[in-house]
Scaffold this motif. Structure first.
Motif, PDB file in Angstrom:
ATOM      1  N   ILE A 168      26.653  31.365  51.767  1.00 49.66           N
ATOM      2  CA  ILE A 168      26.742  31.875  50.359  1.00 49.66           C
ATOM      3  C   ILE A 168      26.576  31.862  48.948  1.00 49.66           C
ATOM      4  CG2 ILE A 168      27.603  34.750  49.592  1.00 49.66           C
ATOM      5  CD1 ILE A 168      27.502  35.636  52.018  1.00 49.66           C
ATOM      6  N   ILE A 169      25.875  31.077  48.373  1.00 46.30           N
ATOM      7  CA  ILE A 169      26.430  30.440  46.744  1.00 46.30           C
ATOM      8  C   ILE A 169      26.236  31.850  45.897  1.00 46.30           C
ATOM      9  CG2 ILE A 169      25.313  28.874  44.925  1.00 46.30           C
ATOM     10  CD1 ILE A 169      24.597  27.196  47.582  1.00 46.30           C
ATOM     11  N   LEU A 170      27.011  31.631  44.863  1.00 42.41           N
ATOM     12  CA  LEU A 170      26.980  32.336  43.816  1.00 42.41           C
ATOM     13  C   LEU A 170      27.420  32.132  42.607  1.00 42.41           C
ATOM     14  CD1 LEU A 170      29.928  35.461  44.143  1.00 42.41           C
ATOM     15  CD2 LEU A 170      29.615  33.046  45.753  1.00 42.41           C
ATOM     16  N   PRO A 171      27.178  32.604  41.254  1.00 45.37           N
ATOM     17  CA  PRO A 171      27.344  31.854  39.981  1.00 45.37           C
ATOM     18  C   PRO A 171      28.719  32.708  39.546  1.00 45.37           C
ATOM     19  CG  PRO A 171      25.646  33.510  39.306  1.00 45.37           C
ATOM     20  CD  PRO A 171      25.734  33.277  41.656  1.00 45.37           C
ATOM     21  N   PRO A 172      29.234  31.661  38.684  1.00 45.99           N
ATOM     22  CA  PRO A 172      30.407  32.591  38.053  1.00 45.99           C
ATOM     23  C   PRO A 172      30.821  34.103  37.568  1.00 45.99           C
ATOM     24  CG  PRO A 172      30.763  30.244  37.255  1.00 45.99           C
ATOM     25  CD  PRO A 172      28.847  30.305  37.868  1.00 45.99           C
ATOM     26  N   HIS A 173      29.423  34.006  37.025  1.00 44.43           N
ATOM     27  CA  HIS A 173      29.282  35.837  36.800  1.00 44.43           C
ATOM     28  C   HIS A 173      28.444  36.268  36.979  1.00 44.43           C
ATOM     29  CE1 HIS A 173      30.515  33.200  33.387  1.00 44.43           C
ATOM     30  NE2 HIS A 173      31.380  33.349  32.887  1.00 44.43           N
ATOM     31  N   ALA A 174      28.438  36.834  38.937  1.00 49.07           N
ATOM     32  CA  ALA A 174      27.682  37.529  39.559  1.00 49.07           C
ATOM     33  C   ALA A 174      28.523  38.497  39.906  1.00 49.07           C
ATOM     34  CB  ALA A 174      27.548  37.046  40.590  1.00 49.07           C
ATOM     35  N   GLY A 175      29.472  39.289  38.722  1.00 51.25           N
ATOM     36  CA  GLY A 175      29.749  40.721  39.529  1.00 51.25           C
ATOM     37  C   GLY A 175      31.691  40.883  39.836  1.00 51.25           C
ATOM     38  N   MET A 176      31.386  40.241  40.375  1.00 53.15           N
ATOM     39  CA  MET A 176      31.840  39.877  42.038  1.00 53.15           C
ATOM     40  C   MET A 176      32.308  37.679  42.061  1.00 53.15           C
ATOM     41  SD  MET A 176      29.437  40.699  45.542  1.00 53.15           S
ATOM     42  CE  MET A 176      31.000  40.505  46.395  1.00 53.15           C
ATOM     43  N   ASN A 177      33.437  37.734  42.816  1.00 53.61           N
ATOM     44  CA  ASN A 177      34.127  36.245  43.032  1.00 53.61           C
ATOM     45  C   ASN A 177      33.820  36.258  44.817  1.00 53.61           C
ATOM     46  OD1 ASN A 177      36.602  37.219  44.050  1.00 53.61           O
ATOM     47  ND2 ASN A 177      37.276  37.180  42.293  1.00 53.61           N
ATOM     48  N   ALA A 178      34.397  34.726  45.421  1.00 56.46           N
ATOM     49  CA  ALA A 178      33.963  34.733  46.489  1.00 56.46           C
ATOM     50  C   ALA A 178      34.896  35.733  47.468  1.00 56.46           C
ATOM     51  CB  ALA A 178      34.911  33.626  47.452  1.00 56.46           C
ATOM     52  N   GLU A 179      36.022  36.228  47.115  1.00 55.18           N
ATOM     53  CA  GLU A 179      37.236  36.673  48.028  1.00 55.18           C
ATOM     54  C   GLU A 179      37.033  38.395  48.101  1.00 55.18           C
ATOM     55  OE1 GLU A 179      37.653  34.483  45.164  1.00 55.18           O
ATOM     56  OE2 GLU A 179      38.493  33.162  46.574  1.00 55.18           O
ATOM     57  N   ASP A 180      36.095  38.612  46.664  1.00 55.80           N
ATOM     58  CA  ASP A 180      35.295  40.223  47.042  1.00 55.80           C
ATOM     59  C   ASP A 180      34.405  40.329  48.080  1.00 55.80           C
ATOM     60  OD1 ASP A 180      37.076  40.949  44.391  1.00 55.80           O
ATOM     61  OD2 ASP A 180      34.582  39.613  43.355  1.00 55.80           O
ATOM     62  N   LEU A 181      34.203  38.965  48.849  1.00 53.05           N
ATOM     63  CA  LEU A 181      32.934  39.561  49.869  1.00 53.05           C
ATOM     64  C   LEU A 181      33.897  39.905  51.394  1.00 53.05           C
ATOM     65  CD1 LEU A 181      30.557  36.592  49.268  1.00 53.05           C
ATOM     66  CD2 LEU A 181      30.744  38.984  48.582  1.00 53.05           C
ATOM     67  N   CYS A 182      35.208  39.419  51.003  1.00 47.57           N
ATOM     68  CA  CYS A 182      36.198  39.922  52.580  1.00 47.57           C
ATOM     69  C   CYS A 182      35.889  41.199  52.355  1.00 47.57           C
ATOM     70  CB  CYS A 182      37.475  39.591  52.500  1.00 47.57           C
ATOM     71  SG  CYS A 182      37.430  37.760  51.992  1.00 47.57           S
ATOM     72  N   ASN A 183      35.865  42.247  51.497  1.00 42.85           N
ATOM     73  CA  ASN A 183      35.801  43.511  51.135  1.00 42.85           C
ATOM     74  C   ASN A 183      34.759  44.279  51.650  1.00 42.85           C
ATOM     75  OD1 ASN A 183      38.591  43.277  50.811  1.00 42.85           O
ATOM     76  ND2 ASN A 183      38.585  43.120  48.588  1.00 42.85           N
TER      77      ASN A 183
END
Length: 339
Positions: free
Chosen positions: A264-279
């Motif tokens: 999974i790849i996301l940019p810095p401004h995606a409305g969420m960060n990598a850690e948010d995926l844990c939830n």
């Protein structure tokens, strides 16, 4: 004795006469050769002179990305750029010193707005501010066609709007031609091609990696076919799990789980960060389970059609094939899983 003297005199007289005759016969030849040399030298000089005097470059007529013929009367010295990608491209080809106006979203190179007038946003530039700069060239995208009639009253307008990597090359070359920076523009294109081919070669034999790119979190959006992000994932040796869609599809968690990305790849401004995926339910994807969630260094390196797109490709390729590029990354670790 007297006879011998007479013979010697006759011999000397004969030699002198022979020398005079020989000289008289060869002089015209020498003179003729000299004349030929003068004529030849003059011709050569004229030819060299003609060769060294290039035809004037301006006025210059080009066809822009909107299929419009645009004539530029003289080398531009005051350019207004209506898109950050255009400003970046002008920077890479060595023409940034000609730029007098930029948008409020321009942020590359660093401090690019300093000493330049901000003419408004990307989609809503101020016609009055642009006119006050008295530019001799305005460069915009298809977004600015609705302002074309107003802008053309100020200065010649060129539309630059690449939709693929190959069209980025074309944009660089066209701006190089318009600003009299062809040599530098060609160098930029050659460097881009070389780097892209190098990356493609490295990942050619690597297994394809299933990728989910998060454009925005709520609603959950991804990148489909016809976007630079899709192209970069493909070039980097990946398989975009939403490559069967077009543009910027809104997707559901259930669809993502069914397609089960490995990365999974996301940019810095995606409305969420990598850690948010844990939830979220995305914790159940192979990507999150193995910690292979990566954040790009910038949104712009994958969304702006400028030479910096190569930087985006480099980062994505490292994410997908870390072993190939000797890339190390701190894996995402979720302390708890979503139900």
């Amino acid at each position: 004795m007297r006879k011998v003297a007479i013979v010697l005199v006759l011999l000397i007289f004969g030699v002198v006469i022979a020398g005079c005759i020989g000289q008289t016969q060869t002089t015209p030849t020498t003179t003729e050769t000299a004349e030929e040399k003068v004529t030849s030298t003059t011709t050569t000089t004229n030819t060299v002179s003609e060769t060294q005097t290039p035809a004037p470059k301006y006025p210059l007529t080009i066809v822009d990305f909107a299929g419009r013929e645009v004539t530029i009367e003289k080398e531009p010295q005051k350019i207004v750029s209506l898109a950050p990608s255009i400003t970046e491209t002008l920077y890479f080809i060595g023409a940034l010193d000609k730029v007098v106006g930029v948008t409020k979203f321009d942020n590359y190179p660093e401090n690019v707005q300093e000493g330049r007038t901000v003419v408004g946003g990307f989609s809503d530039p101020s016609i009055e501010v642009i006119a006050s700069l008295n530019p001799d060239l305005i460069v915009g995208t298809s977004m600015h066609l609705k302002y074309l009639e107003q802008l053309e009253k100020i200065a010649p307008v060129i539309i630059i709007d690449p939709k693929s990597i190959d069209e980025i090359y074309k944009a660089v070359e066209l701006l190089g031609e318009v600003t009299n920076k062809e040599e530098k523009a060609n160098e930029v294109v050659n460097n881009m091609r070389s780097k892209i081919e190098e990356i493609k070669s490295k990942v050619m034999d690597a297994p394809k990696v299933k990728v989910f790119y998060i454009v925005w979190s709520d609603p959950l959006m991804s990148a489909g076919n016809g976007t630079f992000i899709h192209d970069l994932i493909t070039l980097a040796g990946g398989e975009n799990i939403f490559g069967d869609t077009q543009g910027w599809p809104q997707v559901s968690i259930e669809e993502v789980l069914a397609r089960n990305p490995e990365v999974i790849i996301l940019p810095p401004h995606a409305g969420m960060n990598a850690e948010d995926l844990c939830n979220t339910q995305l914790v159940n994807t192979d990507a999150v389970k193995t910690g292979r969630v990566y954040t790009l260094s910038s949104d712009d390196i994958v969304s702006r059609p400028s030479p910096r797109i190569v930087k985006g490709l480099e980062e994505i390729a490292k994410f997908l094939h870390p072993d190939v590029f000797n890339f190390t990354y701190q894996p995402l670790v979720c302390e708890a899983t979503a139900g």
